[in-house]
Design a protein around this motif. Structure first.
Motif, PDB file in Angstrom:
ATOM      1  N   LEU A 276     -10.135  28.807  -3.811  1.00  0.00           N
ATOM      2  CA  LEU A 276      -9.106  27.875  -4.022  1.00  0.00           C
ATOM      3  C   LEU A 276      -9.459  27.485  -5.490  1.00  0.00           C
ATOM      4  O   LEU A 276     -10.730  27.679  -5.992  1.00  0.00           O
ATOM      5  CB  LEU A 276     -10.032  26.910  -3.137  1.00  0.00           C
ATOM      6  CG  LEU A 276     -10.574  25.523  -2.453  1.00  0.00           C
ATOM      7  CD1 LEU A 276      -9.421  25.397  -1.737  1.00  0.00           C
ATOM      8  CD2 LEU A 276     -11.077  24.862  -2.568  1.00  0.00           C
ATOM      9  N   GLU A 277      -8.872  26.794  -5.107  1.00  0.00           N
ATOM     10  CA  GLU A 277      -7.550  26.298  -6.255  1.00  0.00           C
ATOM     11  C   GLU A 277      -7.276  24.909  -6.472  1.00  0.00           C
ATOM     12  O   GLU A 277      -6.388  24.331  -5.401  1.00  0.00           O
ATOM     13  CB  GLU A 277      -6.210  26.918  -7.139  1.00  0.00           C
ATOM     14  CG  GLU A 277      -6.734  27.731  -7.531  1.00  0.00           C
ATOM     15  CD  GLU A 277      -4.981  28.746  -8.437  1.00  0.00           C
ATOM     16  OE1 GLU A 277      -4.894  28.172  -9.173  1.00  0.00           O
ATOM     17  OE2 GLU A 277      -5.619  29.557  -8.549  1.00  0.00           O
ATOM     18  N   VAL A 278      -7.677  23.938  -6.268  1.00  0.00           N
ATOM     19  CA  VAL A 278      -7.782  22.432  -6.183  1.00  0.00           C
ATOM     20  C   VAL A 278      -6.691  21.829  -7.096  1.00  0.00           C
ATOM     21  O   VAL A 278      -6.886  21.681  -8.411  1.00  0.00           O
ATOM     22  CB  VAL A 278      -8.731  21.759  -6.191  1.00  0.00           C
ATOM     23  CG1 VAL A 278      -8.355  19.594  -5.943  1.00  0.00           C
ATOM     24  CG2 VAL A 278      -9.951  22.294  -5.159  1.00  0.00           C
ATOM     25  N   ILE A 279      -5.411  20.965  -6.720  1.00  0.00           N
ATOM     26  CA  ILE A 279      -4.437  20.796  -7.442  1.00  0.00           C
ATOM     27  C   ILE A 279      -4.962  19.348  -7.947  1.00  0.00           C
ATOM     28  O   ILE A 279      -4.615  18.951  -8.912  1.00  0.00           O
ATOM     29  CB  ILE A 279      -3.614  20.452  -6.885  1.00  0.00           C
ATOM     30  CG1 ILE A 279      -3.108  22.527  -6.794  1.00  0.00           C
ATOM     31  CG2 ILE A 279      -1.900  20.764  -8.151  1.00  0.00           C
ATOM     32  CD1 ILE A 279      -3.182  23.812  -7.173  1.00  0.00           C
ATOM     33  N   SER A 280      -4.968  18.940  -7.115  1.00  0.00           N
ATOM     34  CA  SER A 280      -4.925  17.006  -6.987  1.00  0.00           C
ATOM     35  C   SER A 280      -5.983  16.457  -5.649  1.00  0.00           C
ATOM     36  O   SER A 280      -5.511  16.797  -5.144  1.00  0.00           O
ATOM     37  CB  SER A 280      -3.919  16.172  -7.022  1.00  0.00           C
ATOM     38  OG  SER A 280      -2.868  16.372  -6.734  1.00  0.00           O
ATOM     39  N   ALA A 281      -6.543  15.245  -6.516  1.00  0.00           N
ATOM     40  CA  ALA A 281      -6.669  14.234  -5.659  1.00  0.00           C
ATOM     41  C   ALA A 281      -6.439  13.345  -5.228  1.00  0.00           C
ATOM     42  O   ALA A 281      -6.602  12.433  -6.946  1.00  0.00           O
ATOM     43  CB  ALA A 281      -8.786  14.806  -5.397  1.00  0.00           C
ATOM     44  N   GLU A 282      -6.154  12.042  -4.278  1.00  0.00           N
ATOM     45  CA  GLU A 282      -5.660  10.460  -5.038  1.00  0.00           C
ATOM     46  C   GLU A 282      -5.495  10.492  -3.298  1.00  0.00           C
ATOM     47  O   GLU A 282      -5.796  10.387  -2.858  1.00  0.00           O
ATOM     48  CB  GLU A 282      -4.028  11.112  -4.748  1.00  0.00           C
ATOM     49  CG  GLU A 282      -3.472  11.841  -4.114  1.00  0.00           C
ATOM     50  CD  GLU A 282      -2.079  12.381  -4.508  1.00  0.00           C
ATOM     51  OE1 GLU A 282      -1.229  11.858  -4.024  1.00  0.00           O
ATOM     52  OE2 GLU A 282      -2.094  13.453  -5.495  1.00  0.00           O
ATOM     53  N   ALA A 283      -5.999   8.882  -3.935  1.00  0.00           N
ATOM     54  CA  ALA A 283      -6.101   7.816  -2.423  1.00  0.00           C
ATOM     55  C   ALA A 283      -4.975   7.814  -2.432  1.00  0.00           C
ATOM     56  O   ALA A 283      -3.151   7.976  -2.276  1.00  0.00           O
ATOM     57  CB  ALA A 283      -6.502   6.369  -3.398  1.00  0.00           C
TER      58      ALA A 283
END
Length: 162
Positions: free
Chosen positions: A76-83
Motif C-alpha cells: 500500500l502507498e498512501v498518497i494523501s489524506a485530506e479533510a
C-alpha cells in the motif's frame, strides 16, 4: 515484532490490529483505510464488511468482497489524506498493489469516508484507471535509454524507471 502490512513501519499489534478488534478506535479516515488494506492481507472479510458505510449495504456484497480479499495484495502507498466539505468527511488517495497472473496491478483510488455514530466508514471512491499492469519479471534483454519503459507507462525508459 511484525511490521504492519499497511506500510506504516509500525508494529501490526499497535497499528492496524487494534482497529481490526475495534473499528471505533480508528481516529482518522487514513487509519481506517490502512486497516482495511491490512484486512485484505489478513483475509478479514468481517472487518471490511463492517467498515463500509451502512448505506452501501455491504452485507449483500459479502461474496464479492471476499473474492477481492482473496486476491494477492502486496503493498500500500498512501498518497494523501485530506479533510472533506465538513468535519465528518475525509478523503484518502492511495495505491494498493496486487499480483495476478505474473503481473503487478495497481488499484489507485481517492476514497471518501464519513464519520457517523462515533466511527469512520468507507463510502465510495474514484478510481484512476490509467495505471497499466506491469510484468513481475523483466526479460533478460537490456532496455536502452530511449526504449519504451517496460513498466507500461508509455514513457521513455530514461524518463521513467531508468
Amino acid at each position: 515484532m511484525s511490521l504492519c502490512f499497511c506500510g506504516s513501519q509500525v508494529d501490526f499489534s499497535t497499528c492496524c490490529q487494534p482497529i481490526h478488534l475495534n473499528p471505533l478506535s480508528a481516529n482518522t479516515p487514513e487509519q481506517l483505510m490502512r486497516a482495511r488494506f491490512c484486512a485484505h492481507i489478513t483475509k478479514n472479510v468481517d472487518f471490511v464488511v463492517a467498515t463500509y458505510h451502512p448505506s452501501c449495504l455491504a452485507e449483500n456484497e459479502r461474496a464479492s468482497i471476499a473474492e477481492s480479499i482473496n486476491e494477492n495484495w502486496t503493498k500500500l502507498e498512501v498518497i494523501s489524506a485530506e479533510a472533506g466539505a465538513h468535519l465528518n468527511e475525509g478523503y484518502v488517495t492511495f495505491k494498493a498493489f496486487l499480483e495476478q497472473d505474473g503481473f503487478e496491478h495497481c488499484l489507485s483510488e481517492r476514497s471518501r469516508f464519513l464519520f457517523e455514530n462515533n466511527q469512520w466508514y468507507y463510502v465510495d471512491g474514484e478510481l484512476d484507471d490509467t495505471t497499466a499492469p506491469r510484468p513481475l519479471t523483466v526479460s533478460s534483454s537490456k532496455v536502452a535509454r530511449n526504449d519504451p519503459c517496460p513498466c507500461g507507462s508509455k514513457k521513455k525508459y530514461k524518463k521513467c524507471c531508468g
